[in-house]
Write an enzyme that holds these catalytic residues in place. Structure first.
Site, PDB file in Angstrom:
ATOM      1  N   ILE A 154       0.836  -1.283  -0.053  1.00 52.09           N
ATOM      2  CA  ILE A 154       0.103  -0.047  -0.128  1.00 52.09           C
ATOM      3  C   ILE A 154       0.879   1.277   0.123  1.00 52.09           C
ATOM      4  O   ILE A 154       0.498   2.274  -0.922  1.00 52.09           O
ATOM      5  CB  ILE A 154      -0.881  -0.023   1.100  1.00 52.09           C
ATOM      6  CG1 ILE A 154      -2.023  -1.263   1.128  1.00 52.09           C
ATOM      7  CG2 ILE A 154      -1.803   1.331   1.362  1.00 52.09           C
ATOM      8  CD1 ILE A 154      -2.888  -1.448   2.131  1.00 52.09           C
ATOM      9  N   ASP A 258      -8.763   7.185   9.610  1.00 54.95           N
ATOM     10  CA  ASP A 258      -9.739   6.378   9.286  1.00 54.95           C
ATOM     11  C   ASP A 258      -9.851   5.142  10.126  1.00 54.95           C
ATOM     12  O   ASP A 258     -10.848   4.465  10.270  1.00 54.95           O
ATOM     13  CB  ASP A 258      -9.410   5.536   7.757  1.00 54.95           C
ATOM     14  CG  ASP A 258     -10.463   4.966   7.256  1.00 54.95           C
ATOM     15  OD1 ASP A 258     -11.589   5.217   7.192  1.00 54.95           O
ATOM     16  OD2 ASP A 258     -10.056   3.840   6.676  1.00 54.95           O
ATOM     17  N   GLU A 263     -12.634   0.605  17.948  1.00 51.72           N
ATOM     18  CA  GLU A 263     -13.521   0.688  17.055  1.00 51.72           C
ATOM     19  C   GLU A 263     -14.628  -0.551  17.294  1.00 51.72           C
ATOM     20  O   GLU A 263     -14.518  -1.349  17.867  1.00 51.72           O
ATOM     21  CB  GLU A 263     -12.944   0.123  15.557  1.00 51.72           C
ATOM     22  CG  GLU A 263     -11.845   1.307  15.235  1.00 51.72           C
ATOM     23  CD  GLU A 263     -11.465   1.001  13.816  1.00 51.72           C
ATOM     24  OE1 GLU A 263     -12.139   0.107  13.011  1.00 51.72           O
ATOM     25  OE2 GLU A 263     -10.667   1.636  13.351  1.00 51.72           O
ATOM     26  N   HIS A 281     -13.434   3.759   9.078  1.00 52.52           N
ATOM     27  CA  HIS A 281     -12.642   2.793   8.748  1.00 52.52           C
ATOM     28  C   HIS A 281     -13.107   2.379   7.366  1.00 52.52           C
ATOM     29  O   HIS A 281     -13.484   1.170   6.806  1.00 52.52           O
ATOM     30  CB  HIS A 281     -12.800   1.369   9.748  1.00 52.52           C
ATOM     31  CG  HIS A 281     -11.687   0.694   9.505  1.00 52.52           C
ATOM     32  ND1 HIS A 281     -11.115  -0.087  10.662  1.00 52.52           N
ATOM     33  CD2 HIS A 281     -10.933   0.208   8.494  1.00 52.52           C
ATOM     34  CE1 HIS A 281      -9.964  -0.819  10.161  1.00 52.52           C
ATOM     35  NE2 HIS A 281      -9.906  -0.544   8.981  1.00 52.52           N
ATOM     36  N   GLY A 283     -11.133   2.593   4.470  1.00 51.05           N
ATOM     37  CA  GLY A 283      -9.949   2.325   3.593  1.00 51.05           C
ATOM     38  C   GLY A 283     -10.223   1.427   2.648  1.00 51.05           C
ATOM     39  O   GLY A 283      -9.944   1.590   1.438  1.00 51.05           O
ATOM     40  N   ALA A 284     -10.888   0.284   2.941  1.00 51.75           N
ATOM     41  CA  ALA A 284     -11.170  -0.666   1.905  1.00 51.75           C
ATOM     42  C   ALA A 284     -12.549  -0.904   1.257  1.00 51.75           C
ATOM     43  O   ALA A 284     -13.176  -1.491   0.609  1.00 51.75           O
ATOM     44  CB  ALA A 284     -10.887  -2.133   2.391  1.00 51.75           C
TER      45      ALA A 284
END
Length: 528
Positions: A154, A258, A263, A281, A283-284
């Site tokens: 990444i 993010d 969480e 969250h 990111g994906a």
């Protein structure tokens, strides 16, 4: 009877269809994973479990999974799976480590822009009927320096995008070679230099003991006044309390997060800070990434349940059933050699050379090399496995060599792993005796024989009287029990190495006392 798979999270209809097309009985219950009790009640009926992040596969769930053979995680993170409990029950845990890379990298870039131009706050202000042009003075990206903490799959994509935006990119990654850095157009630097030079800092590393709070109050103090910090990797990489103080004081001009230490983050010390951009969250979370990993995990699980093929397993090497009995002890040896070298390597790595001599040279050395790379990379990349290790090494510009030769020395077979860094070349060799247990037989050219235990102390010293007594006294006074003690030396009075197996972790003050002896050069705790 056909294998039976439960999908307890939201996977696409196309992924469900893959299971059906392959002849697997599948139950699609996308909301079941949110209910631990209901999941625990039915898990015993299934051979496979396909999940995303909502399903928490706890020890209790695994305890009731009498038929379960494989857990497939559509995505990279397996934080929601008790991998140790699954391993103990013989359940394979698979992930899809590369399906989210582009999506996560793009989100990091988007978050950087959002913070630099205060887009969320400016949007809310404008839609509230205000026109506050002077309030939202932004920061230009062009010609600024981006500091990457982690330059793997990444991170290298983020670097590529940032270079396209005409930014300068510096990167801190212990596994990034100078050659690889040059190839992708970034400058490899130490962490303190990155903190000193970066206008924007973005994190792209997994959560490990070494990376936890890698950005803390001390790190922030070393950064530029008005720096921006972006975290789309893992919660806990940044000390949130320290960051909040720095945002309030203006030392950090903006931050974009993010991920959070806890969480779902329904409350957090960062919330309400000036110029903070937060997302839950995501990111994906693109259609493309969600689809890619869903299809990939369905294919991987089907291949295993129908044919026994293992792909992207976190807790199992990819070895065929036929070769397993003979190869397994050498896989363990290779991984231990890699782990030994990885824990002692602290500079950029150019080459890892594996030499196989004797009977082992005729075996599946590809699996052995993958096992060695897994051990080598694991100190920093805890989710690395035998499938992903070779590609992760390539991403970091590590050249891997395999050398096979017939028996030449006293041992019927042995493996030597050599690490070539920017500064030195260092090797460790081992063999497997008739008892099936791996042994270290040489370190840095010094012959010795040692079996590696869970907790070891690696000591380099001058071969002078008094060292052994000092070591035994310090450990004894600290209540540290010695299980095994192994010594080797080049020649009388010259360089020596001591490998001590102990019955638990050795506290840092004890290590410091051992190091204080004038004949001791290095002391390093190792774990296997």
């Amino acid at each position: 009877m056909a294998p039976k798979v439960l999908i307890s999270d939201k996977l696409s209809p196309e992924a469900v269809q893959i299971f059906k097309d392959r002849g697997i009985d599948v139950d699609f219950m996308p909301d079941l994973g949110k209910d631990k009790e209901k999941l625990a009640a039915v898990i015993g009926n299934y051979d496979g479990l396909a999940i995303r992040s909502a399903t928490k596969v706890t020890e209790k769930i695994i305890a009731g999974a009498e038929r379960l053979k494989v857990i497939g995680r559509a995505g990279i993170g397996v934080d929601n799976v008790d991998v140790a409990a699954a391993t103990a029950r013989g359940i394979i845990v698979m992930n899809t480590p590369f399906g989210n890379a582009i999506t996560t990298a793009e989100h990091a870039i988007a978050m950087m822009f959002a913070a630099a131009r205060q887009i969320p706050e400016a949007n809310a202000s404008t839609q509230a009927g205000k026109w506050e042009k002077s309030r939202f003075i932004g920061t230009e990206i062009t010609s600024k320096t981006l500091g990457l903490i982690g330059c793997g799959n990444i991170g290298s994509i983020v670097a590529d995008r940032a270079l396209g935006l005409k930014m300068k990119v510096v990167a801190y990654d212990p596994f990034l070679s100078v050659e690889r850095a040059q190839d992708i157009g970034v400058e490899k630097v130490e962490l303190d230099e990155l903190f000193r030079r970066a206008d924007f800092v973005t994190l792209h590393v997994p959560m490990t003991d070494k990376t936890r709070n890698i950005i803390n109050a001390d790190a922030i103090a070393k950064m530029k006044e008005g720096v921006y910090i972006i975290n789309c990797a893992r919660g806990g990489l940044v000390d949130e309390v320290a960051l909040r103080a720095a945002l309030d004081s203006g030392k950090v001009k903006g931050a974009a997060f993010d991920v959070f230490s806890v969480e779902p983050a329904t409350e957090n010390v960062l919330f309400g800070a000036p110029n903070l951009v937060c997302t839950p969250h995501l990111g994906a979370s693109t259609m493309e990434a969600q689809e890619n990993v869903a299809l990939q995990v369905a294919e991987q699980m089907s291949d295993y349940l129908l044919h026994g093929a293992v792909t992207n397993a976190i807790n199992m090497p990819s070895i065929s059933a036929e070769e397993a009995p003979k190869l397994t002890p050498f896989v363990k040896l290779a991984e231990q050699l890699g782990s030994f070298a990885g824990q002692l390597t602290e500079t950029g790595v150019n080459t890892i050379r594996l030499e196989y001599e004797g009977e082992v040279a005729e075996m599946n050395v590809k699996a052995l090399t993958a096992a060695a790379l897994t051990g080598f990379l694991r100190p920093l990349l805890q989710t690395v496995n035998m499938v992903s290790a070779p590609s992760l090494a390539r991403e970091r510009g590590i050249h891997v060599e395999d050398v096979r030769r017939e028996q030449q020395g006293a041992y019927e077979n042995y493996i030597r792993l050599t690490v070539i860094t920017d500064r030195q070349e260092r090797s460790v060799a081992g063999t497997v005796f008739a008892d099936g247990k791996p042994r270290i037989i040489q370190v840095k050219g010094i012959n010795m024989e040692a079996e590696l235990g869970a907790h070891m102390l690696y000591v380099t010293n001058e071969d002078k009287p008094g060292f052994i007594g000092h070591l035994g006294m310090v450990l004894g006074e600290a209540g540290v029990n010695i299980a095994t003690f192994n010594l080797g030396r080049l020649a009388p009075g010259q360089d020596a190495i001591c490998l001590v197996e102990v019955d638990g972790e050795v506290p840092q003050p004890v290590i410091d006392r051992v190091l204080a002896h004038p004949h001791v050069k290095q002391v390093k705790p190792l774990s296997f």
